[in-house]
Scaffold this active site. Sequence first.
Site, short mmCIF file in Angstrom:
data_model
loop_
_atom_site.label_atom_id
_atom_site.label_comp_id
_atom_site.label_asym_id
_atom_site.label_seq_id
_atom_site.Cartn_x
_atom_site.Cartn_y
_atom_site.Cartn_z
N LYS A 195 106.21 38.09 12.70
CA LYS A 195 106.89 39.08 11.80
C LYS A 195 106.94 38.88 10.53
CE LYS A 195 111.81 40.36 11.32
NZ LYS A 195 113.09 40.11 11.79
N ASP A 200 114.44 43.22 4.33
CA ASP A 200 115.15 43.96 5.47
C ASP A 200 116.49 44.20 5.15
OD1 ASP A 200 116.05 44.67 7.83
OD2 ASP A 200 116.23 42.96 8.55
N LYS A 207 122.99 46.20 6.37
CA LYS A 207 123.34 44.81 6.40
C LYS A 207 124.58 44.82 5.22
CE LYS A 207 119.36 42.35 7.76
NZ LYS A 207 119.74 41.82 8.93
N ASP A 218 112.85 37.35 5.44
CA ASP A 218 112.48 37.85 6.94
C ASP A 218 111.02 38.00 7.21
OD1 ASP A 218 113.78 38.65 9.16
OD2 ASP A 218 113.88 40.70 8.62
N ASP A 277 118.55 47.87 12.40
CA ASP A 277 118.45 46.51 11.88
C ASP A 277 118.06 45.45 12.82
OD1 ASP A 277 118.87 44.36 10.19
OD2 ASP A 277 120.84 43.90 10.86
N GLU A 279 114.66 45.65 14.01
CA GLU A 279 113.31 46.24 13.61
C GLU A 279 112.32 45.18 13.93
OE1 GLU A 279 113.72 43.59 10.60
OE2 GLU A 279 115.11 44.63 11.32
N ARG A 281 111.60 43.22 16.49
CA ARG A 281 111.02 43.56 17.65
C ARG A 281 110.13 44.62 17.84
NH1 ARG A 281 116.82 43.27 20.35
NH2 ARG A 281 116.98 41.88 18.49
#
Length: 427
Positions: A195, A200, A207, A218, A277, A279, A281
């Site tokens: 990933k 993010d 967030k 991230d 949020d 995202e 996956r």
Amino acid sequence: MTEAMKITLSTQPADARWGEKATYSINNDGITLHLNGADDLGLIQRAARKIDGLGIKHVQLSGEGWDADRCWAFWQGYKAPKGIRKVEWPDLDDAQRQELDNRLMIIDWVRDTINAPAEELGPSQLAQRAVDLISNVAGDRVTYRITKGEDLREQGYMGLHTVGRGSERSPVLLALDYNPTGDKEAPVYACLVGKGITFDSGGYSIKQTAFMDSMKSDMGGAATVTGALAFAITRGLNKRVKLFLCCADNLISGNAFKLGDIITYRNGKKVEVMNTDAEGRLVLADGLIDASAQKPELIIDAATLTGAAKTALGNDYHALFSFDDALAGRLLASAAQENEPFWRLPLAEFHRNQLPSNFAELNNTGSAAYPAGASTAAGFLSHFVENYQQGWLHIDCSATYRKAPVEQWSAGATGLGVRTIANLLTA
């Protein structure tokens, strides 16, 4: 640079003047670390953090007892994101010095890359940095393809394109092939999927500041698997391995994806977006589909995926998920050999069914009825692994990054996990 402070090791306790629990003492010759045999590597790392806290920026590891692992433990605690530090290393045999040099080159790359500000490390820059690192250690044994922007949509990478389209910086898929055999028909032993969310914001499920301020990190999963492949190559990896990095920003704009959107993947799965949020996956799914298509013996994905894993384990362990008990045991054995912290969390068949949607086959996040967030995230990913019950490991990288310093680590990235994955690849 000032004269080096000598750092020596002793198995004798410190003089009583320093207190019965003293781990180091200061004398005319420098600083002595007092090992007690219980957790010597941890003691060295914690002492190094204290030495850095004293403002000592130039040290010489001197005397007997130093080996590659102890030198590395010192450096893990001594390194920090601000300022310059210099270490004069002790004499080591050729094999140990090479091992230390490889750790310094590759794991420091991982830490520095994760610590880089999002403004200077977008999706394209992350992919190119990964190519440069692997090419540096593998030379002409590497080929790669970078796919970005609208080409992703046209080729069916809908998760990655959907998440990344809200940013002016195009989403990117890096597909890298390390093939030491030179045979284009050689079977692929393993696929690594990372990933690479370079920032993010949470998207429209935005967030709070306290949860967004570290989100340059991230992409820690992508950096970790890149470092693991590079490190495995330095340890003599002689099998074909493919690397897939799913790189994007998750930002808010008029073109960003929205709650209620439905993504259709190349394997036919339809996913309703109920939390922008969640995202990670969504982008990993594209990489896992590609990985499965290679028919490898082993698929490992790594991601800073859930807050739930951090709630369970803090920043002290990486969370491991697998349906394959034997493979999970091998990974944990590799972690023990490398002195890196992993902990297995539950993943069962029922977790795959805890993401119901009224409009699609899957929802991208759990509901109040199914609060096991890290396990349901792993269950979601399993829908994109063709043979999810065998040969697949999911690592939720909860130990990748620390927002604040602790007694053994500075603030920032740790580099943990690189050696464990490399160990498994070369076992």
